[in-house]
Design an enzyme around this catalytic site. Sequence first.
Site, PDB file in Angstrom:
ATOM      1  N   ASP A 242       0.859  -1.180   0.000  1.00  0.00           N
ATOM      2  CA  ASP A 242       0.000   0.000   0.000  1.00  0.00           C
ATOM      3  C   ASP A 242       0.899   1.236   0.000  1.00  0.00           C
ATOM      4  O   ASP A 242       2.090   1.160   0.350  1.00  0.00           O
ATOM      5  CB  ASP A 242      -0.895  -0.039   1.249  1.00  0.00           C
ATOM      6  CG  ASP A 242      -1.746   1.204   1.379  1.00  0.00           C
ATOM      7  OD1 ASP A 242      -2.461   1.537   0.417  1.00  0.00           O
ATOM      8  OD2 ASP A 242      -1.685   1.859   2.444  1.00  0.00           O
TER       9      ASP A 242
ATOM     10  N   ASP B 124      -0.244   5.178   0.745  1.00  0.00           N
ATOM     11  CA  ASP B 124      -0.536   6.142   1.814  1.00  0.00           C
ATOM     12  C   ASP B 124      -0.684   5.436   3.156  1.00  0.00           C
ATOM     13  O   ASP B 124      -1.509   4.539   3.310  1.00  0.00           O
ATOM     14  CB  ASP B 124      -1.835   6.905   1.508  1.00  0.00           C
ATOM     15  CG  ASP B 124      -1.763   7.667   0.192  1.00  0.00           C
ATOM     16  OD1 ASP B 124      -0.828   8.454   0.023  1.00  0.00           O
ATOM     17  OD2 ASP B 124      -2.647   7.454  -0.666  1.00  0.00           O
TER      18      ASP B 124
ATOM     19  N   ASP C 272      -1.691  -0.883   5.898  1.00  0.00           N
ATOM     20  CA  ASP C 272      -1.956  -0.271   7.202  1.00  0.00           C
ATOM     21  C   ASP C 272      -3.421  -0.261   7.570  1.00  0.00           C
ATOM     22  O   ASP C 272      -3.782   0.264   8.623  1.00  0.00           O
ATOM     23  CB  ASP C 272      -1.445   1.179   7.208  1.00  0.00           C
ATOM     24  CG  ASP C 272      -2.271   2.073   6.297  1.00  0.00           C
ATOM     25  OD1 ASP C 272      -2.434   1.727   5.103  1.00  0.00           O
ATOM     26  OD2 ASP C 272      -2.765   3.110   6.763  1.00  0.00           O
TER      27      ASP C 272
END
Length: 218
Positions: free
Chosen positions: A10, A12, A168
């Site tokens: 991922d 961001d 995240d």
Amino acid sequence: MMKFSAVLLDLDGTLLDSLPDLAQAVNGMRADLGLPALDTGRIGTYIGKGAAVLVQRSLSDAPGQSHQEAMARFRHHYQDCNGRYAKPYPGAMEGLSRLRDMGLKLAVVTNKPAQFTQPLLERTGIAPFVDASVSGDTCAHAKPHPEPLLHACRLLGAAPAQAVMIGDSVNDAQAARAAGMRMLAVPYGYNEGHDVRSLEVDAIVASILDAAEWLAAH
């Protein structure tokens, strides 16, 4: 023989702390619409499901606003500041280097629109490390749907069972599980304001470098 051949990451909240850029774009949009600025921490809880949802959530106090106009204003501001303040998290660049040294193929899988993804990867120095990138509008569905992860595996020539997703948020975890791959979570990202320990993952790692060490041990 190494069990894993590919790593999907991922962007961001995992590789990059891009909240300062996104907050500036959101508040620039809100200023154009005659709305007061939002706290940066609050905007952080809106990140995860792409620009359209970020804008929608950022206008929860102004339901009468045109989403189309707001999106146009957001894109205008983000085009200007994308990558200006975003920085790799500690251990991110070292981790990418370690993963490449291990012979793994790397792809970024993000819900960010494609027009912003590649410029951000280049401005932050991540682009040379990755073999492919899949954005929020590359496929018919974005995360948490598994399609972007499966598409990334096809681009890398890797079977999902030989791939690991590092992210995240719940979007990453749900997409990884649905795609039939392992999932590692970092604890410092956004996850829409929720505790990363609530996610169904194989392990929580302190950084991308620690993720590389986890992979080396497995």
